[in-house]
Design an enzyme around this catalytic site. Structure first.
Site, mmCIF file in Angstrom:
data_model
loop_
_atom_site.group_PDB
_atom_site.id
_atom_site.type_symbol
_atom_site.label_atom_id
_atom_site.label_comp_id
_atom_site.label_asym_id
_atom_site.label_seq_id
_atom_site.Cartn_x
_atom_site.Cartn_y
_atom_site.Cartn_z
ATOM 1 N N HIS A 1 11.911 -1.300 7.958
ATOM 2 C CA HIS A 1 12.514 -1.343 6.672
ATOM 3 C C HIS A 1 13.237 -0.158 6.119
ATOM 4 C CE1 HIS A 1 10.613 -4.945 5.735
ATOM 5 N NE2 HIS A 1 9.298 -4.720 6.082
ATOM 6 N N CYS B 1 2.015 -7.291 6.607
ATOM 7 C CA CYS B 1 2.907 -6.699 7.325
ATOM 8 C C CYS B 1 2.029 -6.059 8.382
ATOM 9 C CB CYS B 1 3.629 -5.404 6.397
ATOM 10 S SG CYS B 1 5.436 -5.981 5.848
ATOM 11 N N ARG C 1 1.242 -8.128 0.538
ATOM 12 C CA ARG C 1 2.073 -8.107 1.454
ATOM 13 C C ARG C 1 2.027 -7.139 2.450
ATOM 14 N NH1 ARG C 1 4.498 -9.584 4.818
ATOM 15 N NH2 ARG C 1 6.643 -9.730 4.775
ATOM 16 N N CYS D 1 6.310 1.247 8.968
ATOM 17 C CA CYS D 1 7.026 0.645 7.938
ATOM 18 C C CYS D 1 8.608 0.984 8.014
ATOM 19 C CB CYS D 1 6.745 0.957 6.765
ATOM 20 S SG CYS D 1 4.790 0.883 6.230
#
Lengths: 102, 275
Positions: free
Chosen positions: B193, B236, B232, B189
């Site tokens: 991000h 992802c 979500r 992640c």
């Protein structure tokens, strides 16, 4: 930068070689059994890849249809992915810590 | 050789120090990372996701927000909230007000698990003899949208109860999930991000994780529907070719716990509209 890229490529090739090293001369059935076991291991670690189980299924289908060469290629691919996902899980158990900002 | 050994030792100590830092220290370093990297972003504006860092895309998004695509879902959610169950009770018997976002996620010490608002919604249903809804879309997303809408402006203030080892373990599990590479693409992640925030993945700019938990559920143009945060998460993971975990399972609930705690101090502004 060039050196780092070289190191990454060398590492990837070494991994690929390691994954395939144990598969030479194996039957499709044996390859599939090994791939399924490795994939189950990856799942238990929480690192299963989405592409591995379908590859195993496709290899089984090809084998059932009598396409031995295709079945073997798919089984080898599945085994490689399964073993790579196990490697990822074992490796990430420690290396994630390096990404935490201080 | 001695220098190399000392350097390795110092690096190991520094790395392990960050990995096992207190949640407060983590949060400070996390927020500082984004505030330094995107110093142009006004205080509190990270709740607007990628639009906080992309002025051109923001204009389009603000135009969309004039007639928000989630509005019909908010209305459906309000109706669901006020519709009586078969036993005559309703959600109003479980929640004192629909404005509940600020109370979730929280650590339930008795059950030793993270409880999200969506879990509380379904637990209200099953406690009243109704079937639980699916976790990712549909009615749960509609009701969650209504409750989020009613909660707009509430401050994100997730707590990790001091001295509670279970809560700390759940937080740390969520933290590990955030920073761990998964899937054939070998992404975490944080790769996209955090360290990749503001960079492009194909034609899309990757959003900052600071503020990620503020605006759910979201109407995604790609889905042509509302979806929950766990939907979500699963998407992802699938994108990076990692087998997704179950929505509302411990993995994603702990991730939500960590991610929401990282955004403490910001405001809830859901539901949202995204590409």
């Amino acid at each position: 930068m060039k050196a780092i890229k070289g190191l990454v490529v060398t590492g990837a090739l070494a991994l690929a070689a390691m994954a395939h090293a144990g598969s030479h001369g194996m039957s499709v059935d044996a390859l599939l059994e090994k791939a399924a076991a490795a994939n189950a291991n990856a799942k238990s670690l929480g690192y299963e890849w989405t592409i591995t189980a379908p590859a195993i299924k496709n290899a089984q289908k090809a084998l059932a249809a009598g396409n031995a060469d295709e079945a073997k290629a798919l089984a080898e691919q599945a085994l490689f992915w399964a073993e790579a996902s196990v490697f990822q899980g074992e490796n990430e158990g420690q290396s994630w810590e390096m990404r935490v900002p201080r | 050789m001695k220098t190399l050994t000392q350097l390795t030792l110092a690096l190991s100590v520094a790395v392990s120090g960050a990995a096992f830092a207190s949640p407060e220290a983590d949060q400070k370093a996390f927020q500082k990372f984004y505030e330094s990297r995107f110093s142009q972003v006004a205080e509190g504006d990270f709740i607007n996701g990628v639009y906080s860092i992309l002025p051109a895309a923001r204009e389009q998004w603000e135009a969309i927000e004039e007639f928000p695509p989630y509005e019909p879902e908010v209305e459906i959610g309000e109706e669901l909230y006020n519709t009586a169950f078969a036993n005559g009770k309703s959600f109003a018997d479980c929640f004192d007000t629909p404005a509940q976002r600020e109370n979730y996620p929280y650590w339930d010490a008795d059950r030793e698990m993270v409880v999200t608002m969506e879990r509380a919604i379904n637990e209200c249903r099953t406690a009243n003899g109704e079937k639980a809804w699916g976790w990712k879309k549909g009615k749960i997303a509609a009701l969650s949208a209504y409750m989020s809408y009613e909660s707009r402006g509430q401050e994100i203030s997730v707590t990790i109860p001091e001295g509670d080892e279970g809560a700390l373990a759940a937080y740390n599990a969520g933290k590990e999930m955030f920073y761990t590479k998964r899937g054939q693409l070998n992404f975490s992640c944080s790769d996209c991000h955090m360290y990749g925030a503001g960079l492009n993945a194909r034609a899309d700019t990757m959003s900052p994780a600071f503020g990620h938990a503020s605006h759910w559920p979201v109407y995604r143009s790609k889905w042509q529907a509302m979806g929950t945060l766990h939907r979500r998460f699963g998407g992802c993971n699938t994108n990076i070719r990692a087998k997704p975990f179950k929505a509302q399972g411990p993995e994603y609930s702990n991730l939500e716990y960590f991610l929401t705690y990282m955004s403490n101090g910001l405001e809830f502004n859901g539901p949202g509209a995204r590409k």
